[in-house]
Structure formats: structure tokens, C-alpha cells
Design a protein around this motif. Structure first.
Motif, PDB file in Angstrom:
ATOM      1  N   TYR A 432      34.948  14.044 -47.009  1.00 55.87           N
ATOM      2  CA  TYR A 432      34.966  14.439 -45.844  1.00 55.87           C
ATOM      3  C   TYR A 432      34.493  13.267 -45.002  1.00 55.87           C
ATOM      4  O   TYR A 432      34.586  13.141 -43.683  1.00 55.87           O
ATOM      5  N   ILE A 433      33.451  12.404 -45.541  1.00 50.01           N
ATOM      6  CA  ILE A 433      32.876  11.276 -44.863  1.00 50.01           C
ATOM      7  C   ILE A 433      34.102  10.207 -44.424  1.00 50.01           C
ATOM      8  O   ILE A 433      34.005   9.674 -43.574  1.00 50.01           O
ATOM      9  N   SER A 434      35.036   9.940 -45.390  1.00 55.60           N
ATOM     10  CA  SER A 434      36.087   8.947 -45.286  1.00 55.60           C
ATOM     11  C   SER A 434      37.260   9.672 -44.213  1.00 55.60           C
ATOM     12  O   SER A 434      37.565   8.973 -43.594  1.00 55.60           O
ATOM     13  N   LEU A 435      37.352  11.046 -44.458  1.00 52.52           N
ATOM     14  CA  LEU A 435      38.347  11.537 -43.369  1.00 52.52           C
ATOM     15  C   LEU A 435      38.030  11.482 -42.234  1.00 52.52           C
ATOM     16  O   LEU A 435      39.033  11.466 -41.418  1.00 52.52           O
ATOM     17  N   SER A 436      36.519  11.258 -41.911  1.00 51.76           N
ATOM     18  CA  SER A 436      36.314  11.420 -40.554  1.00 51.76           C
ATOM     19  C   SER A 436      36.830  10.063 -39.947  1.00 51.76           C
ATOM     20  O   SER A 436      37.009  10.101 -38.464  1.00 51.76           O
ATOM     21  N   ALA A 437      37.058   9.045 -40.520  1.00 53.24           N
ATOM     22  CA  ALA A 437      37.784   7.873 -40.043  1.00 53.24           C
ATOM     23  C   ALA A 437      39.174   7.837 -40.358  1.00 53.24           C
ATOM     24  O   ALA A 437      39.853   7.370 -39.361  1.00 53.24           O
ATOM     25  N   CYS A 438      39.717   8.354 -41.352  1.00 54.42           N
ATOM     26  CA  CYS A 438      41.019   8.370 -41.692  1.00 54.42           C
ATOM     27  C   CYS A 438      42.009   9.450 -40.851  1.00 54.42           C
ATOM     28  O   CYS A 438      42.916   9.135 -40.053  1.00 54.42           O
ATOM     29  N   CYS A 439      41.235  10.614 -40.694  1.00 53.53           N
ATOM     30  CA  CYS A 439      42.002  11.763 -39.961  1.00 53.53           C
ATOM     31  C   CYS A 439      41.135  12.506 -39.031  1.00 53.53           C
ATOM     32  O   CYS A 439      40.615  13.569 -39.356  1.00 53.53           O
ATOM     33  N   PRO A 440      40.663  11.939 -37.904  1.00 54.63           N
ATOM     34  CA  PRO A 440      39.618  12.334 -37.070  1.00 54.63           C
ATOM     35  C   PRO A 440      40.090  13.667 -36.474  1.00 54.63           C
ATOM     36  O   PRO A 440      39.313  14.443 -36.060  1.00 54.63           O
ATOM     37  N   THR A 474      29.570   7.172 -56.398  1.00 52.65           N
ATOM     38  CA  THR A 474      29.629   6.178 -55.506  1.00 52.65           C
ATOM     39  C   THR A 474      29.013   6.600 -54.169  1.00 52.65           C
ATOM     40  O   THR A 474      29.683   7.291 -53.410  1.00 52.65           O
ATOM     41  N   HIS A 475      27.949   6.031 -53.730  1.00 49.57           N
ATOM     42  CA  HIS A 475      27.374   6.625 -52.294  1.00 49.57           C
ATOM     43  C   HIS A 475      28.192   5.536 -51.347  1.00 49.57           C
ATOM     44  O   HIS A 475      27.907   4.345 -51.061  1.00 49.57           O
ATOM     45  N   VAL A 476      28.802   6.305 -50.268  1.00 49.54           N
ATOM     46  CA  VAL A 476      29.380   5.570 -49.208  1.00 49.54           C
ATOM     47  C   VAL A 476      28.345   5.747 -48.080  1.00 49.54           C
ATOM     48  O   VAL A 476      27.948   6.701 -47.511  1.00 49.54           O
ATOM     49  N   LEU A 477      28.262   4.596 -47.324  1.00 53.35           N
ATOM     50  CA  LEU A 477      27.560   4.523 -46.218  1.00 53.35           C
ATOM     51  C   LEU A 477      28.296   4.951 -45.053  1.00 53.35           C
ATOM     52  O   LEU A 477      29.345   4.429 -44.579  1.00 53.35           O
ATOM     53  N   TYR A 478      27.535   5.536 -44.085  1.00 58.99           N
ATOM     54  CA  TYR A 478      28.313   6.346 -43.201  1.00 58.99           C
ATOM     55  C   TYR A 478      27.399   6.549 -41.721  1.00 58.99           C
ATOM     56  O   TYR A 478      26.154   6.489 -42.034  1.00 58.99           O
ATOM     57  N   ASN A 479      27.663   6.255 -40.737  1.00 55.15           N
ATOM     58  CA  ASN A 479      27.086   6.569 -39.686  1.00 55.15           C
ATOM     59  C   ASN A 479      26.595   7.853 -39.036  1.00 55.15           C
ATOM     60  O   ASN A 479      27.396   8.985 -39.528  1.00 55.15           O
ATOM     61  N   LYS A 480      25.697   8.287 -38.324  1.00 54.87           N
ATOM     62  CA  LYS A 480      25.451   9.531 -38.162  1.00 54.87           C
ATOM     63  C   LYS A 480      26.361  10.359 -37.204  1.00 54.87           C
ATOM     64  O   LYS A 480      26.560  11.452 -37.178  1.00 54.87           O
ATOM     65  N   SER A 481      27.216   9.542 -36.590  1.00 53.17           N
ATOM     66  CA  SER A 481      28.335   9.930 -35.709  1.00 53.17           C
ATOM     67  C   SER A 481      29.570  10.335 -36.639  1.00 53.17           C
ATOM     68  O   SER A 481      30.608  11.046 -36.251  1.00 53.17           O
ATOM     69  N   ASP A 482      29.650   9.963 -37.775  1.00 52.64           N
ATOM     70  CA  ASP A 482      30.862  10.466 -38.561  1.00 52.64           C
ATOM     71  C   ASP A 482      30.618  11.834 -38.796  1.00 52.64           C
ATOM     72  O   ASP A 482      29.702  12.584 -38.974  1.00 52.64           O
ATOM     73  N   GLY A 483      32.077  12.291 -38.919  1.00 54.21           N
ATOM     74  CA  GLY A 483      32.162  13.959 -38.945  1.00 54.21           C
ATOM     75  C   GLY A 483      33.625  14.290 -38.610  1.00 54.21           C
ATOM     76  O   GLY A 483      34.532  13.319 -38.337  1.00 54.21           O
ATOM     77  N   LEU A 484      33.748  15.587 -38.729  1.00 50.97           N
ATOM     78  CA  LEU A 484      35.343  16.096 -38.421  1.00 50.97           C
ATOM     79  C   LEU A 484      34.870  17.174 -37.362  1.00 50.97           C
ATOM     80  O   LEU A 484      34.763  18.237 -37.541  1.00 50.97           O
ATOM     81  N   PRO A 485      34.904  16.908 -35.903  1.00 56.04           N
ATOM     82  CA  PRO A 485      34.635  17.816 -34.851  1.00 56.04           C
ATOM     83  C   PRO A 485      35.740  18.702 -34.543  1.00 56.04           C
ATOM     84  O   PRO A 485      35.210  19.785 -34.131  1.00 56.04           O
ATOM     85  N   ASN A 486      36.781  18.495 -35.087  1.00 52.11           N
ATOM     86  CA  ASN A 486      37.700  19.378 -34.980  1.00 52.11           C
ATOM     87  C   ASN A 486      38.259  20.402 -36.206  1.00 52.11           C
ATOM     88  O   ASN A 486      39.061  21.337 -35.928  1.00 52.11           O
ATOM     89  N   LEU A 487      37.304  20.186 -37.161  1.00 50.18           N
ATOM     90  CA  LEU A 487      37.616  21.049 -38.511  1.00 50.18           C
ATOM     91  C   LEU A 487      37.166  22.407 -38.169  1.00 50.18           C
ATOM     92  O   LEU A 487      36.227  22.847 -37.764  1.00 50.18           O
ATOM     93  N   LYS A 488      38.265  23.593 -38.315  1.00 53.48           N
ATOM     94  CA  LYS A 488      37.923  24.852 -37.996  1.00 53.48           C
ATOM     95  C   LYS A 488      37.993  25.611 -39.551  1.00 53.48           C
ATOM     96  O   LYS A 488      37.410  26.574 -39.558  1.00 53.48           O
ATOM     97  N   GLU A 489      38.660  25.230 -40.410  1.00 59.34           N
ATOM     98  CA  GLU A 489      38.684  25.999 -41.686  1.00 59.34           C
ATOM     99  C   GLU A 489      38.317  24.897 -42.933  1.00 59.34           C
ATOM    100  O   GLU A 489      38.847  23.991 -43.035  1.00 59.34           O
ATOM    101  N   LEU A 490      37.583  25.149 -43.749  1.00 60.93           N
ATOM    102  CA  LEU A 490      37.018  24.751 -44.775  1.00 60.93           C
ATOM    103  C   LEU A 490      36.858  25.368 -46.127  1.00 60.93           C
ATOM    104  O   LEU A 490      36.355  26.474 -46.072  1.00 60.93           O
ATOM    105  N   SER A 491      37.425  25.123 -47.237  1.00 57.56           N
ATOM    106  CA  SER A 491      37.482  25.901 -48.248  1.00 57.56           C
ATOM    107  C   SER A 491      36.848  24.683 -49.680  1.00 57.56           C
ATOM    108  O   SER A 491      37.455  23.833 -49.750  1.00 57.56           O
ATOM    109  N   LEU A 492      35.662  25.340 -50.050  1.00 58.85           N
ATOM    110  CA  LEU A 492      35.230  24.752 -51.223  1.00 58.85           C
ATOM    111  C   LEU A 492      34.943  25.625 -52.366  1.00 58.85           C
ATOM    112  O   LEU A 492      34.037  25.414 -53.144  1.00 58.85           O
ATOM    113  N   ARG A 493      35.893  26.499 -52.495  1.00 59.75           N
ATOM    114  CA  ARG A 493      35.797  27.533 -53.584  1.00 59.75           C
ATOM    115  C   ARG A 493      35.769  26.977 -54.844  1.00 59.75           C
ATOM    116  O   ARG A 493      36.516  25.874 -55.132  1.00 59.75           O
ATOM    117  N   GLY A 494      34.939  27.260 -55.730  1.00 58.93           N
ATOM    118  CA  GLY A 494      34.886  26.763 -57.321  1.00 58.93           C
ATOM    119  C   GLY A 494      34.115  25.499 -57.353  1.00 58.93           C
ATOM    120  O   GLY A 494      33.900  24.986 -58.421  1.00 58.93           O
TER     121      GLY A 494
END
Length: 966
Positions: A432-440, A474-494
Motif C-alpha cells: 500500500y505504500i507503493s500504491l499511494s504513489a502508483c494509484c492515488p 525490504t524496507h521501503v522509505l516513504y513520507n508521512k504524507s504517503d497514503g491512500l486517502p480515497n480507499l474505502k474497502e480493504l481486505s486483509l483476510r488470512g
């Protein structure tokens, strides 16, 4: 400005129409008779004085009053606008006539005259074909152009949602254009169908599309489909309909065989393996599909994977660059809104990039610009941006690496809204850290994997747990502003690697969440879940936490995270889904509080919890569609109370609820009829309750009867009269007879699932033979557990011919089966994705190599006490030969070496869970004379070794219980 432009356009149209009329005013008029074949009267119309609305009104008047029309039209206008009239006024005797009769469809002539007078035609879909035919016959070029414009209007996906859907009329338009030789409209039909193909396959008329139109559509570079499987299903549906019509007409098979050429348009190498082995191999000879350069070698279930994988996986770059120039492997166009690659194990990073590059040949050369997200990665070719792509699904695609995926998403679909990565264990939660830049703009993210709840207090007793292998992270460096502000549904099942800290970080990065699934996340604590929920006051609509440590703190936090003021909230803003199965930390008082303040629940699941009658009586909701109370202490009185208030209930599960027998459920229902579609019950279910609950309605499709329930053969036979769509029946610990089974199998021809577990009674081979004339062809799941101890190899062979489409198969307690049965299973059921063999003492005496080569679509494999012939490397062999295998259950009793080696190099495979059962040695009190001939006699379960892989590493456990895959 838009309104002003519209006014200007209308004004220009009126000026043009006026000019045409003025130009013809000084010319010689002629009377044009239309529709005098079967009319009751006539009406003279001055064509030059009519407005656009007048022309439309005339059509309705002619249809309603059946009158004939006489148009006063200027001869020079007809000569100028129509080659037909130009010819007859120049070369035929009609040149001197003042009155001419036209025998043609009246509405069509009206539209042609309207077009001749300079008005734009507003054609309905049904009028395109007749107007085109008339326009070609009378030579009215402007009308042909109007037909072209109408067909071209379907070029954008989503433009045909109105009642006037031109897709429905496309076959007739194409046929008319083909008959009249208007190639431009033929090309437009092919292009329009190609762009809207995903929508066209949904309507019944798809099977009537002409062969040449379908051929041109599939060959079109703008063919837009969700997946290769969608295209394959559509072509097979069309092909099967054509062959049925030809056979019914008793025509030659030459044309039928010619239709198979359309099937060569499909790409077998990009179809899900289970689809190929389950849908294509059992029914079609694979030589009718395109098989590349294999020559005359025929494909079968045994070598299909070699073909599908070899070309792409061994040398993907060279293969794609040479073989797919101008022919993208993955079908992507500028119109693509959804792409679904579920189950395509062939998908890799190179395949995604080179397929996308092939969509635009000018960009197919490798780029020399480094990737800012992953500068250490190899350079890929430049690819176009698919701005309309909103949904991307990659379920069970474990070969593609996270870095490649993120790089492709950033370049190809930056406006993506939905990303589904189910059962991709190689993808870490931190993506999700990379997705904040790929698919905001992302709104839905699914990272779920198939979970196995094996370390829950109260469910199993864990003797010992240890971390066996730890993968480098692999630890990815990211800014505090990184995130998915529009994300409404999240599934981490299992996701068993999910920790409290990771969940808290997700909560801060995704402030707009409304639906969360953390079921099976065993590392989460009650306080960790509570901390996460406290970040979302009055937000959640959907919350699932089955099999977690959800407890008192989480319960209080959930009440804070959802609205509790019933009077001030609406259904759209309230909690609608609540799944707390196996949350053993909850007490009754917590469940009472949760149910009391959630009146708008549509999905409620509290299986294996301490929910009681008191809690159910506090629930005031009336919108329930799904209710799961399995293995709880609720009574029939409380369940009846819920059912009486929720008349739209579709799914009811009370299996294992022993207190259901204390109340007469049928008496409490008071004759009320319900609309249940799926019923799973044990205690409290009988023939009388079956009737009084309204289960005789035509909606019932699935029935499961467990311990405590009793359903007679008479009721089972009546199922065929209840519903023609009845699909699932499961009987456990029931008394059934051969006569009842034979009658049921004969009548329920549409049955998809049949499960018989630990049933009493006399079931003979006659019941097995009834599959041939009954439900065998439609059956996809068959479980015969402890009900057919007499079953032999010949019976398995008979089942393989009468039930060719099985995907799930279970034989338990069939002690007469030999290794020949295993070879039959491997050679006849290539599409199996779930196989359970237990206490079949001889079936793997010669090993199971045939299974690994013949059933390569297996996702779940359970072998226990099936024959001491499995090598110690069986786990590793299975992970190598079965690319979809996720769950494997074995027993050391079946190993030649008395143990199984721990697999290596499984990080990049689909294998997730391995269960190895161990048994005590037979008791010394058993004398050799009383023992059976097999070495399993007298052995009993000792413990189970559980190996589980996730993105962090391999974890091993020892548990006392004997575990089974649910």
C-alpha cells in the motif's frame, strides 16, 4: 456556452433546410404516392413546408390510421438527392409523369424524404437496417451517412445503457450492410461490437451474431474484453448454439466444422489452468484450438501446462518480442475499463509490460529512463496509459513480483479504482505504500489469502510454535504524507503476518475506510483491533474479524466506529455486515450490546460464539439476508423470532445448535412462508418443520442437513418439485435408502453438489448407476464419505464417464479401491481443484505421481491413510508439479520413509499450508490374528504438524487436534 452552441446548431439546421426548400421552390413539383397497398384513405402533404417534428408526426399517423400519403415534392430535389429518381426521370417513361407511386415500407420512405429535405435523422436502433436498405435502393447518400453516424455512436463503452440499445440490432444491421455492399457500415459494426464486446456477451441475441461479423470483431485491434476467459466462454457459447441449430436442421457437418476456426482466435496460454482442465479438456478436442508451432502433436490434460507455460516462462522477453508483435497477449485497449487475470499463473512482469507495449507499436522500444520507484529494476519498454482502466484483478497470480506490478500500475493505469490481489502470497501488505504513489485514487484494495484458523484459543491446543525460516524484508522509505486517502474497502483476510503496528499504520494512511476484513489475522490482539477501530468514528458499513482476538475492547471500539443513534441514522450510513465467527474472546454481554444498536444489518455471522437467545431478542433489525449461528446455544424460539421479523432472509445456518431441538420451530412459525434459498440445519429440522418454514417454495436452491436433523426420503424426492434450480444437497448422519437416493438422483437433473457423509442405510451400486440418467452431467462436487465402503475401481470408472465435470471429489472409507482408481482419477478428471482421499488403504500404494501429472489444477489435496507409497519428497514434488496447490494434508503413515521432508524454495509458489498428521503405533494388546492385513489397523491420531508460509517466512506448529481443511 453549451446552450448557446446548441442554439446556433439548431439555427444553422433550420437555415440549411430553408435553403434546400427555397432552392427547390422554383422547380417542377411531382406527386409521390406512398403506402397505397392496404390503406383506408389518402392525405396530400406539402413536403417542402414540413418541419422536423412534422416528419416524426407523420410516421405515427401512418402507423395508427393506416392512411396513404401523397407528397408534393419538387422533381429537381428528388433528382439531386436520389440516384433512383435521377434514373427514372432521365431514362424511363416516368420522366413525364406528374404522379409516381413508390411501393416501399412507408416509415422508411418518410425518413428518406426527410433526409432529402435537409433534416438530420434521429434513428432508433430498429430503424437503422430498413433505412439503410431503402437508402441504398433509392441511392440517398445522406441517409446512408445518417446510418453510419448511428452505428458509430456505439463506439464508447457504456453508451448503450438506454432502452434503445443498438447492440440488439447489430446482427440485422450487419446483414443488411453485407447484402447491400456498404462496407463502411460493416466495418463500423465490427468495430462497435469489438469495443462493446463485454456488454454484448450478456444478452441472449449474442448467439445470433453472423459468423463473419464475429470473426471481424475478434480480429479487430480494439476488441475489449475483461479477460481471455470471458472471450473463450462467449465463443464457446456461440459455437455450441450454431452446432445445435445445424444438427437440428440435419444439415451437413461441413459448415459446422468451419465454425471451429473461430475458436482458434483464443489464446490457450492466457486462460486459467483450472478453466482449461475443467472446461475445455473434458468436452473439446484441443486440436480445434490454436496450438502455436506444436505441429501435429495433440494436446491433452497431461501436456497442456507444458504448452501454456513453456513459451512464456522460459524466455518471456524473447518469446513476447518475436511472437506477439502487433498481437498483444493480454487484450488491452483504450476502452478497457476492467481486466481480470484471475487464475492465470502465466502472468509475470515481462508479460504485462510487453503485452501493453504491443498495444502501441510506436512505443515498443525499450525506454532508457530509469524507474523512480524501483531504480534497481531492469528497463522495460514504454507502454501507453490506459486511462479508462478502473478495475484490475490478479487473483492467484503468484509469479508476478511486487516491484514489477507497482511499476506497471504506475505507468499503465494511474486512475485505477479497484485492485484485487487475492491469494497472491508473494505480495506483502506493505504494498500500500507503493500504491499511494502508483494509484492515488484507489478505492478498493483486496490483499486477502485463503486463511486457515489453527491457532485460536478454544479451537486448537498449540503445543509448540516456532519460526523455521525468515525471509528478508525490504524496507521501503516513504513520507508521512504517503497514503491512500480515497480507499474505502480493504481486505486483509488470512494475513497471519499482520501485526498491531502494521494495522495501526494502515489506519493512519487510509482515513476514508468504510469496509474492512481482517478475518484470520491471528497475530492481532484485542487492544490492537480496538486502537484501529478508534480511528474511525461513525464510519464502518462492513466489518469482518472472524477468527481473531476480537474481544471486549474491540467490541467497545466497534460501537464507537459505527452509528448507534438509531433514530438519527439512515440505512446507507449504518453497519450492514458483521462477521465475528470464532471470536472466542467475546462474552454474552458484548454480543448483546453489539446487536442492540445495529438494526440495519443485512449480513450477520456469529458462528462458534457464545451468542444466546437474549442477544437475539435484543436485535430489532428487519433487513437480514444472511444469518449464521452455527454451533451456538440459540434455541428455536429465538431463531423463529428473528425469522418472523426478517421475511427476506435468504441464508440460514443453525447447524450444530443443539438447543434448536428444545422448541418446535414449526409451531412457532405459525404457517408463515419464507423465501429462503440456502438452509443449513441440524437439530430442529424435520419433515414437518421443512413444510411449515415454507421450504417448499420455488426459491430453495441449497439444503444441508447435519447431526440432529431428520429428513425422510419422501421429502428428498419432493425437492425436484420444489425448484427446478435446486443445486446443492448435503446429508450428514442421515438414514437414507437406496430407493430414496435413486429417485432423488433421477429427478434432480440440475444438481451441482452432492455430499453424503456418515449416512446410515443401504446404498448400492444401483444408486451410482443413476448418475448416468440423472444429474451426472451437471455435477461439479461429489463427496462420498463413510457411505460406500463397497466401492471398487469399476465404480470409479463408471463415475468418471457419468460425471465428467467434477471439480471437487472426496472418497472416505472406500477400502476396496486400489491404485487403479488413482490412475482413473488422474486421467479422467483433469479439472479437479479439490481432492480428498482418506482411509482408502491401497490407493497410493504405488505412489501418487500420476496425480501430480494428471490433475494439475489441484488447489487442495488431502491424502490420509491411503497407502504407504508416498516418497519423503512428496511435498516438494507437489509444489513443483501442481502450480495452483495452496493446501496439502498428509499423514506420515503413508510415507515410505515414515516422514516427509520440509519443502524448499516454496517462497515463490502458491503453497500456503501443509498439515502432516502423525499417529500412535498400534496397541500391543492387539494380537496379530485380530489385525487386518494393512498397517493402519489400530493406529490413532497423535498430533498434527502445521507448516504455514506468508510473506515474512515459514512458521511451524504442533497441535493435538486432527485438523481438516474447511
Amino acid at each position: 456556452m453549451a446552450d448557446r452552441s446548441h442554439e446556433v446548431a439548431l439555427l444553422e439546421g433550420e437555415i440549411m433546410s430553408s435553403s434546400v426548400a427555397a432552392a427547390a421552390a422554383a422547380s417542377t413539383p411531382v406527386l409521390l404516392e406512398v403506402g397505397f397497398g392496404c390503406c383506408d384513405g389518402e392525405k396530400i402533404v406539402e413536403a417542402g413546408t414540413l418541419s422536423s417534428e412534422d416528419w416524426k408526426g407523420l410516421v405515427a399517423e401512418v402507423e395508427n390510421l393506416r392512411i396513404g400519403l401523397i407528397f408534393r415534392v419538387h422533381k429537381e430535389l428528388l433528382v439531386k438527392q436520389s440516384t433512383y429518381f435521377r434514373s427514372i426521370f432521365s431514362n424511363f417513361r416516368e420522366a413525364g409523369y406528374e404522379r409516381i407511386t413508390v411501393e416501399w415500407d412507408t416509415p422508411t420512405i418518410l425518413m428518406l424524404l426527410q433526409c432529402m429535405h435537409g433534416f438530420n435523422l434521429s434513428l432508433s436502433s430498429s430503424m437503422v437496417a430498413p433505412v439503410l436498405q431503402g437508402a441504398v435502393f433509392f441511392g440517398v447518400e445522406s441517409a446512408i451517412s445518417s446510418c453510419e453516424e448511428r452505428v458509430a455512436s456505439m463506439f464508447h463503452t457504456g453508451s448503450n445503457q438506454s432502452n434503445d440499445n443498438i447492440l440488439l440490432c447489430l446482427p440485422s444491421i450487419w446483414t443488411t450492410a453485407s447484402d447491400t455492399g456498404v462496407t463502411s457500415i460493416m466495418e463500423l459494426c465490427a468495430k462497435g461490437l469489438a469495443i462493446n464486446f463485454a456488454e454484448a456477451v450478456l444478452w441472449e441475441g449474442f448467439v445470433d451474431i453472423p459468423f463473419l461479423l464475429l470473426w471481424a470483431c475478434v480480429d479487430h485491434p480494439e476488441l475489449t474484453v475483461h479477460s481471455e476467459m470471458q472471450l473463450c466462454n462467449a465463443l464457446l457459447r456461440w459455437y455450441e448454439n450454431q452446432t445445435e441449430e445445424l444438427q437440428s436442421a440435419e444439415l451437413t457437418r461441413h459448415l459446422c466444422e468451419g465454425y471451429t476456426s473461430i475458436l482458434k482466435k483464443m489464446q490457450l496460454s492466457l486462460l486459467p489452468i483450472e478453466f482449461i482442465l475443467g472446461r475445455l479438456v473434458p468436452k473439446y478436442p484441443l486440436e480445434i484450438f490454436e496450438v502455436g508451432t506444436r505441429g501435429e502433436e495433440s494436446l491433452s490434460g497431461a501436456n497442456i501446462l507444458e504448452y501454456c507455460f513453456a513459451s512464456i516462462l522460459k524466455s518471456p522477453l524473447e518469446f513476447l518480442q518475436k511472437s506477439w508483435v502487433g498481437k498483444p497477449a493480454i487484450r488491452l485497449t483504450q476502452h478497457s475499463q476492467e481486466v481480470d487475470l484471475s487464475g492465470c499463473q502465466q502472468v509475470t512482469g515481462p508479460l504485462l509490460f510487453w503485452s501493453s507495449a504491443a498495444c502501441n507499436l510506436e512505443l515498443s522500444k525499450p525506454s532508457r529512463i530509469s524507474n523512480p520507484l524501483f531504480p534497481h529494476k531492469p528497463l522495460w519498454p514504454d507502454i501507453p496509459c490506459f486511462e479508462n482502466l478502473k478495475t484490475f484483478t490478479l487473483s492467484q497470480c503468484w509469479r508476478i513480483q511486487e516491484e514489477d506490478l507497482c511499476e506497471w500500475l504506475a505507468a499503465a493505469c494511474p486512475k485505477l479504482l479497484i485492485l484485487r490481489l487475492q491469494d497472491c502470497p508473494q505480495i506483502a501488505i506493505s504494498i500500500y505504500i507503493s500504491l499511494s504513489a502508483c494509484c492515488p485514487l484507489l478505492e478498493v484494495l483486496d490483499l486477502s489469502v485463503t486463511e486457515e484458523i489453527v491457532e485460536m484459543k478454544g479451537a486448537v491446543t498449540v503445543q509448540k510454535s516456532q519460526i523455521l525460516v525468515v525471509y528478508p524484508v525490504t524496507h521501503v522509505l516513504y513520507n508521512k504524507s504517503d497514503g491512500l486517502p480515497n480507499l474505502k474497502e480493504l481486505s486483509l483476510r488470512g494475513r497471519s503476518e499482520l501485526s498491531d503496528g502494521m494495522l495501526d499504520s494502515l489506519g493512519h494512511k487510509c482515513p476514508a475506510l468504510q469496509a474492512v476484513d481482517i478475518s484470520g489475522c491471528s497475530q492481532l490482539t484485542d487492544s490492537g483491533i480496538a486502537t484501529f477501530l478508534n480511528l474511525y468514528p461513525n464510519c464502518f458499513k462492513d466489518f469482518r474479524a472472524a477468527g481473531t482476538s476480537f474481544g471486549p475492547a474491540s467490541s467497545r471500539a466497534l460501537l464507537h466506529a459505527v452509528p448507534v443513534d438509531v433514530a438519527s441514522i439512515s440505512k446507507n450510513h449504518a453497519l450492514q455486515t458483521l462477521d465475528l465467527d470464532k471470536c472466542f474472546g467475546l462474552e454474552e454481554k458484548h454480543l448483546i450490546q453489539l446487536l442492540k444498536y445495529q438494526p440495519f444489518l443485512a449480513y450477520l455471522s456469529m458462528a462458534y460464539t457464545c451468542v444466546s437467545d437474549t442477544a437475539l431478542f435484543t436485535f430489532s433489525g428487519t433487513d437480514l439476508l444472511h444469518l449464521n449461528l452455527r454451533e451456538t446455544q440459540v434455541s428455536g424460539r429465538a431463531v423463529t423470532h428473528i425469522m418472523a421479523k426478517n421475511s427476506r432472509l435468504k441464508v440460514l445456518n443453525t447447524r450444530g445448535c443443539t438447543q434448536m431441538a428444545t422448541d418446535n420451530l414449526e409451531l412457532q412459525c405459525d404457517g408463515q412462508s419464507f423465501l429462503l434459498e440456502e438452509v443449513i440445519m441440524g437439530w430442529g429440522l424435520s419433515d414437518s418443520s421443512f413444510k411449515s418454514m415454507g421450504l417448499g417454495s420455488c426459491r430453495l436452491q441449497s439444503l444441508t442437513v447435519g447431526v440432529g436433523g431428520t429428513v425422510s426420503n419422501t421429502t428428498l424426492r419432493s425437492l425436484s418439485h420444489i425448484s427446478s434450480t435446486f443445486k446443492h444437497i448435503s446429508l450428514c448422519f442421515q438414514v437414507i435408502s437406496d430407493e430414496g437416493m435413486m429417485s432423488m438422483l433421477q429427478e434432480l437433473k440440475g444438481l451441482h453438489t452432492l455430499e453424503l457423509q456418515h449416512c446410515l442405510g443401504q446404498i448400492s451400486r444401483e444408486s451410482i448407476r443413476m448418475f448416468k440418467g440423472g444429474c451426472g452431467l451437471n455435477l461439479t462436487c461429489l463427496r462420498l464419505e463413510r457411505v460406500t465402503p463397497w466401492m471398487e475401481d469399476s465404480d470409479v470408472l463408471l463415475l468418471s464417464s457419468t460425471c465428467p465435470g467434477l471439480c471437487r471429489l472426496s472418497f472416505v472409507g472406500c477400502q476396496c479401491l486400489t491404485s487403479d482408481s488413482l490412475r482413473i482419477i488422474a486421467s479422467k478428471w483433469h479439472g479437479l481443484y479439490e481432492l480428498k482421499l482418506e482411509d482408502c488403504y491401497q490407493i497410493t500404494m504405488d505412489g501418487a505421481s500420476c496425480l501430480l501429472l494428471g490433475c494439475q489444477a489441484l488447489q487442495v489435496l488431502h491424502l490420509r491413510h491411503t497407502g504407504k507409497g508416498l516418497p519423503g519428497s512428496f511435498i516438494q514434488d507437489s509444489s513443483m508439479h501442481l502450480p495452483l496447490l495452496q493446501k496439502l494434508a498428509l499423514d506420515t503413515c503413508d510415507s515410505v520413509e515414515k516422514f516427509f521432508n520440509k519443502p524448499t524454495n516454496t517462497r515463490y509458489s502458491a503453497l500456503r499450508v501443509v498439515q502432516i498428521a502423525r499417529c500412535h503405533q498400534p496397541s500391543l494388546f492387539w494380537s496379530p490374528s485380530t489385525r487386518a492385513n494393512h498397517h493402519y489397523f489400530g493406529q490413532c491420531h497423535k498430533d498434527t504438524i502445521v507448516l504455514e508460509w506468508n510473506t515474512c517466512g515459514l512458521k511451524g506448529r504442533f497441535v493435538n487436534e486432527r485438523l481438516c481443511f474447511s
